[in-house]
Design a protein around this motif. Structure first.
Motif, PDB file in Angstrom:
ATOM      1  N   THR A  32       4.908   1.238  -3.571  1.00  0.00           N
ATOM      2  CA  THR A  32       4.267   1.599  -2.145  1.00  0.00           C
ATOM      3  C   THR A  32       4.042   2.993  -2.112  1.00  0.00           C
ATOM      4  N   LYS A  53      10.613  -0.949  -5.341  1.00  0.00           N
ATOM      5  CA  LYS A  53      11.662  -1.702  -4.337  1.00  0.00           C
ATOM      6  C   LYS A  53      12.962  -1.060  -4.145  1.00  0.00           C
ATOM      7  N   THR A 103       1.986   4.773   4.984  1.00  0.00           N
ATOM      8  CA  THR A 103       2.486   4.315   3.699  1.00  0.00           C
ATOM      9  C   THR A 103       1.681   2.687   3.424  1.00  0.00           C
ATOM     10  N   ASP A 104       1.412   2.632   2.288  1.00  0.00           N
ATOM     11  CA  ASP A 104       0.602   1.540   1.696  1.00  0.00           C
ATOM     12  C   ASP A 104       1.226   1.008   0.643  1.00  0.00           C
ATOM     13  N   TRP A 105       1.311  -0.490   0.467  1.00  0.00           N
ATOM     14  CA  TRP A 105       1.635  -1.092  -0.646  1.00  0.00           C
ATOM     15  C   TRP A 105       0.341  -1.222  -1.487  1.00  0.00           C
TER      16      TRP A 105
END
Length: 228
Positions: free
Chosen positions: A123, A138, A114-116
């Motif tokens: 994300t 969010k 997972t990457d923001w």
């Protein structure tokens, strides 16, 4: 004289019979030769017919593989558009807007990573095995689904523009070109093409996504979110 006449007559009769017999034998050979000749003529005629039938017809229609390939590409693009109007991509049952990341994890398990991604305003959870990536906000709502299906790599940029028309969004950078189309009132399609080798201007599709722009808005921060 009578005796002499009889002898000559007998000899003549024998000679005549001999000549008649030889003539009959000679005549008996000719029909056989005629049949043989006719048979040969028939065989030659038959061979001519076979050769004529086996010869390629210059006027015969030749299947065009390229046409079949174009039909396949068009069908795939039409399916992509149809699913995009429902908020889905071709190899995923999870639509944007109405799905949360928990729904996906229950079905597919934990993502590989997972990457923001600040520029994308969310994300991203990557599922390499399924060739999918999900962008969520969010509130855990899925606002973008990306498909990396192998079938996409056969679609050139020119075919996309031919089927979908002029894109509403078209951005180029050093590494890729991204074009976009609307899919109904709520969703948009983004198609990503890698930079091609020098001299080529018709790259193949790398991946695409269906975006729900409203899912990227941050009303608390007075941020309208992404448009594309």
């Amino acid at each position: 004289m009578i005796l002499k006449f009889r002898k000559v007559s007998v000899v003549s009769i024998i000679l005549a019979l001999f000549l008649t017999f030889m003539g009959g034998c000679s005549n008996a050979v000719k029909p056989s030769d005629t049949n043989s000749t006719a048979k040969n003529d028939k065989n030659q005629s038959s061979n001519t017919d076979v050769n004529a039938n086996s010869a390629p017809d210059k006027n015969a229609a030749v299947p065009q593989g390229s046409s079949s390939q174009e039909d396949t590409q068009k069908a795939l693009l039409m399916n992509i558009k149809k699913l995009a109007q429902q908020g889905k991509v071709i190899n995923s049952e999870f639509p944007v807007k109405t799905t949360v990341i928990d729904d996906i994890e229950k079905k597919l398990g934990k993502p590989d990573k997972t990457d923001w991604v600040p520029a994308a305003k969310g994300t991203y959870a990557t599922y390499s095995k399924h060739k999918l990536a999900f962008g969520f906000n969010k509130g855990a709502q899925i606002f973008e689904v990306r498909s990396f299906d192998n079938s996409l790599n056969k679609i050139p940029l020119s075919m996309v523009k031919k089927v979908y028309g002029t894109p509403a969004y078209d951005v180029k950078n050093n590494d890729e070109e991204i074009i976009g189309y609307t899919a109904g009132q709520d969703y948009k399609i983004l198609l990503v093409f890698p930079k091609t080798a020098k001299g080529s201007n018709d790259p193949l599709l790398a991946h695409y996504s269906v975006l729900y722009p409203k899912g990227t808005a941050n009303l608390m921060a007075d941020d309208p979110g992404r448009q594309w």
